[in-house]
Design a protein around this motif. Structure first.
Motif, PDB file in Angstrom:
ATOM      1  N   VAL A 465       0.669  -1.246  -0.182  1.00 53.26           N
ATOM      2  CA  VAL A 465      -0.067   0.090  -0.099  1.00 53.26           C
ATOM      3  C   VAL A 465       0.911   1.110  -0.071  1.00 53.26           C
ATOM      4  CG1 VAL A 465      -1.840  -1.135   1.227  1.00 53.26           C
ATOM      5  CG2 VAL A 465      -0.004   0.034   2.600  1.00 53.26           C
ATOM      6  N   VAL A 466       0.190   2.455  -0.517  1.00 57.38           N
ATOM      7  CA  VAL A 466       0.918   3.809  -0.483  1.00 57.38           C
ATOM      8  C   VAL A 466       0.223   4.750   0.009  1.00 57.38           C
ATOM      9  CG1 VAL A 466       0.436   4.111  -2.664  1.00 57.38           C
ATOM     10  CG2 VAL A 466       2.430   5.185  -2.172  1.00 57.38           C
ATOM     11  N   LEU A 467       0.993   5.904   0.639  1.00 57.80           N
ATOM     12  CA  LEU A 467       0.336   6.949   1.157  1.00 57.80           C
ATOM     13  C   LEU A 467       1.099   8.055   0.577  1.00 57.80           C
ATOM     14  CD1 LEU A 467      -1.831   8.028   3.281  1.00 57.80           C
ATOM     15  CD2 LEU A 467      -0.002   7.702   4.962  1.00 57.80           C
ATOM     16  N   GLU A 468       0.478   8.954  -0.175  1.00 57.75           N
ATOM     17  CA  GLU A 468       0.896  10.331  -0.801  1.00 57.75           C
ATOM     18  C   GLU A 468       0.825  11.218  -0.241  1.00 57.75           C
ATOM     19  OE1 GLU A 468       0.816  11.777  -5.505  1.00 57.75           O
ATOM     20  OE2 GLU A 468       0.707   9.667  -5.367  1.00 57.75           O
ATOM     21  N   GLN A 469       1.822  12.350  -0.250  1.00 60.60           N
ATOM     22  CA  GLN A 469       1.455  13.481   0.202  1.00 60.60           C
ATOM     23  C   GLN A 469       0.770  14.557  -0.991  1.00 60.60           C
ATOM     24  OE1 GLN A 469       5.015  15.503   1.882  1.00 60.60           O
ATOM     25  NE2 GLN A 469       3.963  15.906   3.670  1.00 60.60           N
ATOM     26  N   ARG A 470      -0.077  15.359  -0.615  1.00 63.03           N
ATOM     27  CA  ARG A 470      -0.839  16.024  -1.220  1.00 63.03           C
ATOM     28  C   ARG A 470      -0.107  17.063  -1.983  1.00 63.03           C
ATOM     29  NH1 ARG A 470      -6.606  18.158   0.353  1.00 63.03           N
ATOM     30  NH2 ARG A 470      -6.915  15.908   0.510  1.00 63.03           N
ATOM     31  N   ALA A 471       0.692  17.849  -0.936  1.00 66.70           N
ATOM     32  CA  ALA A 471       1.401  19.043  -1.361  1.00 66.70           C
ATOM     33  C   ALA A 471       2.643  18.743  -0.578  1.00 66.70           C
ATOM     34  CB  ALA A 471       0.751  20.491  -1.298  1.00 66.70           C
ATOM     35  N   PRO A 472       4.009  19.171  -0.794  1.00 62.46           N
ATOM     36  CA  PRO A 472       5.084  19.440  -0.075  1.00 62.46           C
ATOM     37  C   PRO A 472       4.822  19.886   1.177  1.00 62.46           C
ATOM     38  CG  PRO A 472       5.663  20.180  -2.060  1.00 62.46           C
ATOM     39  CD  PRO A 472       4.307  20.144  -2.356  1.00 62.46           C
ATOM     40  N   GLY A 473       5.002  18.945   2.241  1.00 61.78           N
ATOM     41  CA  GLY A 473       4.876  19.355   3.787  1.00 61.78           C
ATOM     42  C   GLY A 473       3.436  19.506   4.158  1.00 61.78           C
ATOM     43  N   GLY A 474       2.400  18.935   3.288  1.00 62.71           N
ATOM     44  CA  GLY A 474       1.115  19.094   3.425  1.00 62.71           C
ATOM     45  C   GLY A 474       0.417  17.774   4.009  1.00 62.71           C
ATOM     46  N   PRO A 475      -0.652  17.616   3.972  1.00 62.85           N
ATOM     47  CA  PRO A 475      -1.645  16.583   4.079  1.00 62.85           C
ATOM     48  C   PRO A 475      -1.355  15.575   3.137  1.00 62.85           C
ATOM     49  CG  PRO A 475      -3.192  18.112   3.396  1.00 62.85           C
ATOM     50  CD  PRO A 475      -1.675  18.758   3.538  1.00 62.85           C
ATOM     51  N   PHE A 476      -1.973  14.489   3.557  1.00 61.15           N
ATOM     52  CA  PHE A 476      -1.582  13.342   2.758  1.00 61.15           C
ATOM     53  C   PHE A 476      -3.020  12.930   1.786  1.00 61.15           C
ATOM     54  CE2 PHE A 476       2.462  11.062   3.294  1.00 61.15           C
ATOM     55  CZ  PHE A 476       2.775  11.886   4.733  1.00 61.15           C
ATOM     56  N   LEU A 477      -2.722  12.523   0.805  1.00 59.25           N
ATOM     57  CA  LEU A 477      -4.034  11.798   0.021  1.00 59.25           C
ATOM     58  C   LEU A 477      -4.478  10.395   0.916  1.00 59.25           C
ATOM     59  CD1 LEU A 477      -2.881  12.202  -3.544  1.00 59.25           C
ATOM     60  CD2 LEU A 477      -4.608  13.563  -2.378  1.00 59.25           C
ATOM     61  N   ALA A 478      -5.723   9.675   0.163  1.00 57.91           N
ATOM     62  CA  ALA A 478      -6.085   8.427   0.970  1.00 57.91           C
ATOM     63  C   ALA A 478      -5.203   7.389   0.657  1.00 57.91           C
ATOM     64  CB  ALA A 478      -7.245   8.022   0.340  1.00 57.91           C
ATOM     65  N   TRP A 479      -5.003   6.255   1.492  1.00 65.72           N
ATOM     66  CA  TRP A 479      -4.351   5.266   0.983  1.00 65.72           C
ATOM     67  C   TRP A 479      -4.931   4.695  -0.145  1.00 65.72           C
ATOM     68  CZ3 TRP A 479      -0.095   3.259   3.835  1.00 65.72           C
ATOM     69  CH2 TRP A 479       0.362   3.861   5.048  1.00 65.72           C
ATOM     70  N   ALA A 480      -3.678   3.923  -0.674  1.00 64.85           N
ATOM     71  CA  ALA A 480      -4.148   3.240  -2.046  1.00 64.85           C
ATOM     72  C   ALA A 480      -3.287   1.766  -2.084  1.00 64.85           C
ATOM     73  CB  ALA A 480      -3.928   4.305  -3.395  1.00 64.85           C
ATOM     74  N   GLY A 481      -4.167   0.958  -2.545  1.00 63.88           N
ATOM     75  CA  GLY A 481      -3.210  -0.462  -2.711  1.00 63.88           C
ATOM     76  C   GLY A 481      -2.727  -0.580  -4.184  1.00 63.88           C
ATOM     77  N   LEU A 482      -1.594  -0.952  -3.786  1.00 63.24           N
ATOM     78  CA  LEU A 482      -0.735  -1.696  -5.133  1.00 63.24           C
ATOM     79  C   LEU A 482      -0.535  -2.965  -5.321  1.00 63.24           C
ATOM     80  CD1 LEU A 482       2.434   1.091  -4.520  1.00 63.24           C
ATOM     81  CD2 LEU A 482       0.165   1.128  -6.189  1.00 63.24           C
ATOM     82  N   GLY A 483      -1.606  -3.741  -4.690  1.00 62.78           N
ATOM     83  CA  GLY A 483      -1.673  -5.104  -4.824  1.00 62.78           C
ATOM     84  C   GLY A 483      -0.466  -5.875  -4.642  1.00 62.78           C
ATOM     85  N   ASN A 484      -0.079  -7.177  -5.106  1.00 65.50           N
ATOM     86  CA  ASN A 484       0.810  -7.885  -4.648  1.00 65.50           C
ATOM     87  C   ASN A 484       1.631  -8.552  -6.072  1.00 65.50           C
ATOM     88  OD1 ASN A 484       2.273 -10.428  -3.584  1.00 65.50           O
ATOM     89  ND2 ASN A 484       1.143 -10.153  -1.701  1.00 65.50           N
ATOM     90  N   PRO A 485       2.878  -8.538  -6.181  1.00 62.91           N
ATOM     91  CA  PRO A 485       3.298  -9.338  -7.355  1.00 62.91           C
ATOM     92  C   PRO A 485       2.901 -10.682  -7.400  1.00 62.91           C
ATOM     93  CG  PRO A 485       5.151  -9.027  -5.743  1.00 62.91           C
ATOM     94  CD  PRO A 485       3.769  -8.176  -5.123  1.00 62.91           C
ATOM     95  N   GLU A 486       2.549 -11.274  -6.486  1.00 63.88           N
ATOM     96  CA  GLU A 486       2.000 -12.743  -6.750  1.00 63.88           C
ATOM     97  C   GLU A 486       0.809 -13.050  -6.699  1.00 63.88           C
ATOM     98  OE1 GLU A 486       4.520 -14.947  -6.619  1.00 63.88           O
ATOM     99  OE2 GLU A 486       6.158 -13.849  -5.880  1.00 63.88           O
ATOM    100  N   ARG A 487       0.453 -13.666  -7.597  1.00 59.47           N
ATOM    101  CA  ARG A 487      -1.225 -13.967  -7.892  1.00 59.47           C
ATOM    102  C   ARG A 487      -1.768 -14.963  -6.922  1.00 59.47           C
ATOM    103  NH1 ARG A 487      -2.611 -11.900 -12.841  1.00 59.47           N
ATOM    104  NH2 ARG A 487      -0.991 -11.425 -14.160  1.00 59.47           N
ATOM    105  N   ASP A 488      -0.959 -15.868  -6.037  1.00 54.90           N
ATOM    106  CA  ASP A 488      -1.568 -16.621  -5.415  1.00 54.90           C
ATOM    107  C   ASP A 488      -1.526 -16.154  -3.889  1.00 54.90           C
ATOM    108  OD1 ASP A 488      -0.642 -19.258  -3.333  1.00 54.90           O
ATOM    109  OD2 ASP A 488      -2.367 -19.573  -4.658  1.00 54.90           O
TER     110      ASP A 488
END
Length: 706
Positions: A465-488
């Motif tokens: 999962v990833v958490l990305e800042q909306r602006a430098p030094g500012g609040p973050f956006l929502a958590w987002a899922g990046l999945g998993n490299p494994e399918r099982d």
């Protein structure tokens, strides 16, 4: 969420005035991470804020904005499958905290009774099977080991008592104190085998119908057996966490490596089919993580606070398969604690059932061909807490507390004093975060999330999962899922800690160790979209990856293999990161760090197997001048015009810095957990870490009298 999809590119809407809003979350899906509202009331700390959905239900909740308990006291709780798992796998980390005066509670789930035969080395007489006596003898061995660890004679009497646990169950609890040192041993004494000789604890994790009845050890103050089912064991562990309120929890490995051995080798190595660990270790680690998740859920269910603790999982029989990483002085100190645990039948220890686990004592810890004692590996190794500088000059530290991402901020620039933790949610997360800084200064945080954790055939999923800042030094956006490299899902449980680096073209390269022990990668484009997962190929490596950008702007990745350091790199700027075979680098004992030299080349720093000296080499294998920096464990390096700045641990486990040709040792302060981060700021080199009190600390060598 399908590969390549992301929610990180769009900001969350602003909530209406009034109480913070939250919404119901589905914990087993990536959609569970999507927030809908900004965090109210934290305008002065916007770099530590995340949109806040509503929450409901007793399950793990990734929504941010909870209050977090911060007691500033230290308490270590260890949960083991067998008596001796702590001595083999959790030392020297445990010992360092005990030496620093951190109170210790050890919980042993199984009775350790096995067949009931306490074999005496060299004896031609087959011992009589007595499970109650063998369990008691192993308990006595632990009392002997911990008495010596806290500086007392091994036969010092302990205070024995009975603890009443959740559900009316009882457990023996033995207590010993010596000055500021205190150790409590809690014996739940579940059997190792069922009547049909199946392994009991793995069956309890998997089988809906199974119940277990405890073993009553000989001479125990507990006089009656107790019954356990799946929920009963989780509840008992939660109750112990609530009772002791640990700030540090040590567990075994819930997701061991895939290991295909022939049947004879597997049995000789005492491993479960297909995986590099004992099945009891995996089951108890899974119960432990399930209990931590439930503890947080219970504590916050009625608006309460997240318990502030740091979790660390340790590899088990994994140590058998990789180069050993403890140098001789540390190894002998660690092995010495197994000698009183193993004991001897001739000892007059005061326990009629036996004076230890006889096959373990004497010289056997160092001569055992399995070599478990010769290494200590964390399941989730990382570079340490993420350190960033706020626009006003104050340092921010991002880490994982209570299985959730948090942010601490300095009260004043350079003060080294920290405010209360701010909850960023995202949990339950593995202990280490990855990080990258975008070219515009925005922060990205990456975590490995336990998307689902259930026994009885329930879902067991992990996702990045990833958490990305909306602006430098500012609040973050929502958590987002990046999945998993494994399918099982089963293979997906084997992935490692995410590591990321930003290239000069603005792309972010994300790497994880995959189930085949190779490397998988995903790339964030400048517009915020993500590529699909790609297998980068290469040979088998340990976790603890290290990424860097060289003087030509090319991305490189390094990882410790069995016989050399493995290397992935770009051939051209903007191209894919691919495996570069044929390296001739010295064998590493553990993670490798990389620093950029003044010429723009890369220098690698690490310790070779069983060596206390530091190794420094170029990518082509050429040796570099190396300062005297003896110690053990991972080393962090940063290149400067005046040479490398180095951070690591000395042979006594203390944090040490090498700056400008001099080595300084952190001789004061709360016991430092591993790993520690090296930060270069206006005042020079600073070590930043989290202590055994689950609170940040910082230290600069020029401010310390050492």
């Amino acid at each position: 969420m399908a590969p390549g999809a992301t929610t990180a590119g769009r900001p969350a809407p602003t909530p209406p005035p009034g109480p913070t809003r939250r919404r119901t979350l589905a914990t087993a899906t990536v959609a569970a991470l999507a927030g809908t509202a900004g965090l109210a009331g934290l305008a002065g700390l916007t770099g530590c804020s995340v949109p806040t959905p509503r929450r409901s239900g007793p399950t793990a909740d990734p929504a941010p904005g909870m209050s977090i308990t911060s007691s500033r006291r230290a308490q270590l709780l260890q949960i083991m499958a067998h008596p001796d798992d702590d001595l083999y796998f959790m030392n020297p980390d445990c010992q360092r905290m005990v030496d620093a005066g951190v109170p210790l509670v050890c919980v042993y789930v199984s009775a350790g009774e096995h067949t009931g035969k306490n074999h005496v080395p060299g004896s031609r007489t087959e011992p009589v099977a007595d499970r109650a006596a063998y369990s008691s003898a192993r308990h006595q061995g632990l009392r002997q080991a911990y008495a010596e660890m806290i500086g007392l004679d091994k036969f010092t009497p302990w205070q024995k008592g009975v603890a009443t646990l959740r559900g009316g169950r009882e457990a023996e609890i033995d207590t010993l104190t010596h000055g500021p040192r205190r150790v409590e041993l809690v014996f739940l004494n579940l059997p190792m085998h069922t009547p049909r000789r199946w392994m009991a604890l793995p069956a309890l994790w998997q089988d809906r119908a199974l119940g277990l009845r405890t073993v009553v050890a000989t001479d125990s103050p507990v006089r009656r057996a107790c019954d356990y089912d799946y929920d009963g064991l989780v509840d008992v562990l939660v109750g112990l966490m609530e009772r002791y309120r640990p700030t540090v929890v040590h567990t075994l490995d819930p997701d061991p490596d895939i290991q295909h051995s022939d049947e004879a080798t597997r049995k000789k190595d005492s491993e479960q089919r297909g995986y590099s660990d004992h099945a009891d270790h995996t089951a108890v680690a899974s119960f432990s993580w399930a209990a931590m998740v439930r503890w947080v859920a219970e504590a916050t269910g009625d608006g309460g606070s997240v318990p502030g603790f740091v979790a660390t999982s340790f590899r088990g029989y994994y140590n058998r398969h990789w180069p050993k990483n403890l140098p001789e002085p540390v190894l002998r100190e660690k092995a010495a604690h197994l000698v009183p645990y193993g004991g001897d039948p001739s000892w007059q220890c005061g326990n009629n059932a036996g004076c230890g686990d006889y096959m373990v004592g004497g010289t056997r810890p160092l001569t055992n061909k399995k070599g478990w004692v010769r290494a200590t590996h964390h399941r989730y190794p990382g570079p340490g807490p993420v350190v960033a500088t706020a626009p006003d000059g104050r340092l921010r530290v991002y880490g994982v507390l209570g299985l959730r991402a948090v942010c601490w901020q300095e009260t004043e620039p350079g003060s080294g004093q920290w405010g209360d933790p701010i909850d960023l949610g995202g949990g339950p997360l593995a202990p280490e975060l990855g990080a990258a800084t975008l070219l515009d200064g925005r922060q990205l945080l990456f975590g490995l999330r336990f998307a689902a954790l259930g026994g009885h055939g329930g879902a067991n999923e992990r996702e990045v999962v990833v958490l990305e800042q909306r602006a430098p030094g500012g609040p973050f956006l929502a958590w987002a899922g990046l999945g998993n490299p494994e399918r099982d899902d089963d293979r997906g449980r084997r992935v490692g800690v995410p590591v990321a680096v930003t290239a000069p073209d603005g792309r972010v390269h994300l790497f994880v160790r995959n189930a085949d022990k190779g490397v998988s990668t995903r790339v964030r484009e400048v517009d915020g979209t993500w590529s699909r997962w790609r297998d980068a190929g290469g040979a088998e490596v340990q976790d603890g990856l290290s990424a860097a950008v060289d003087g030509r702007g090319l991305v490189h990745l390094f990882a410790a293999g069995r016989d050399t350091v493995h290397h992935w790199a770009q051939d051209t700027a903007g191209g894919p990161v691919g495996f570069r075979p044929g390296g001739a680098l010295p064998v590493p004992g553990g993670p490798v760090d990389v620093a950029v030299t003044p010429s723009g080349d890369l220098a690698l720093y690490y310790r070779q197997p069983a060596r206390q000296e530091l190794t420094a080499v170029r990518v082509d294998g050429g040796r570099l001048p190396v300062p005297r920096f003896d110690g053990y464990g991972a080393v962090t390096a940063t290149g400067t015009p005046r040479g490398p700045v180095l951070l690591g641990r000395d042979l006594r486990g203390r944090v040490q810095l090498h700056v400008g040709g001099r080595v300084a040792v952190r001789a004061r302060g709360v016991a430092a957990l591993e790993p520690v981060t090296l930060h270069l700021g206006p005042k020079g080199a600073t070590a930043v870490g989290v202590g055994a009190d689950a609170y940040p600390w910082s230290w600069s060598s020029h401010t310390d009298s050492a």
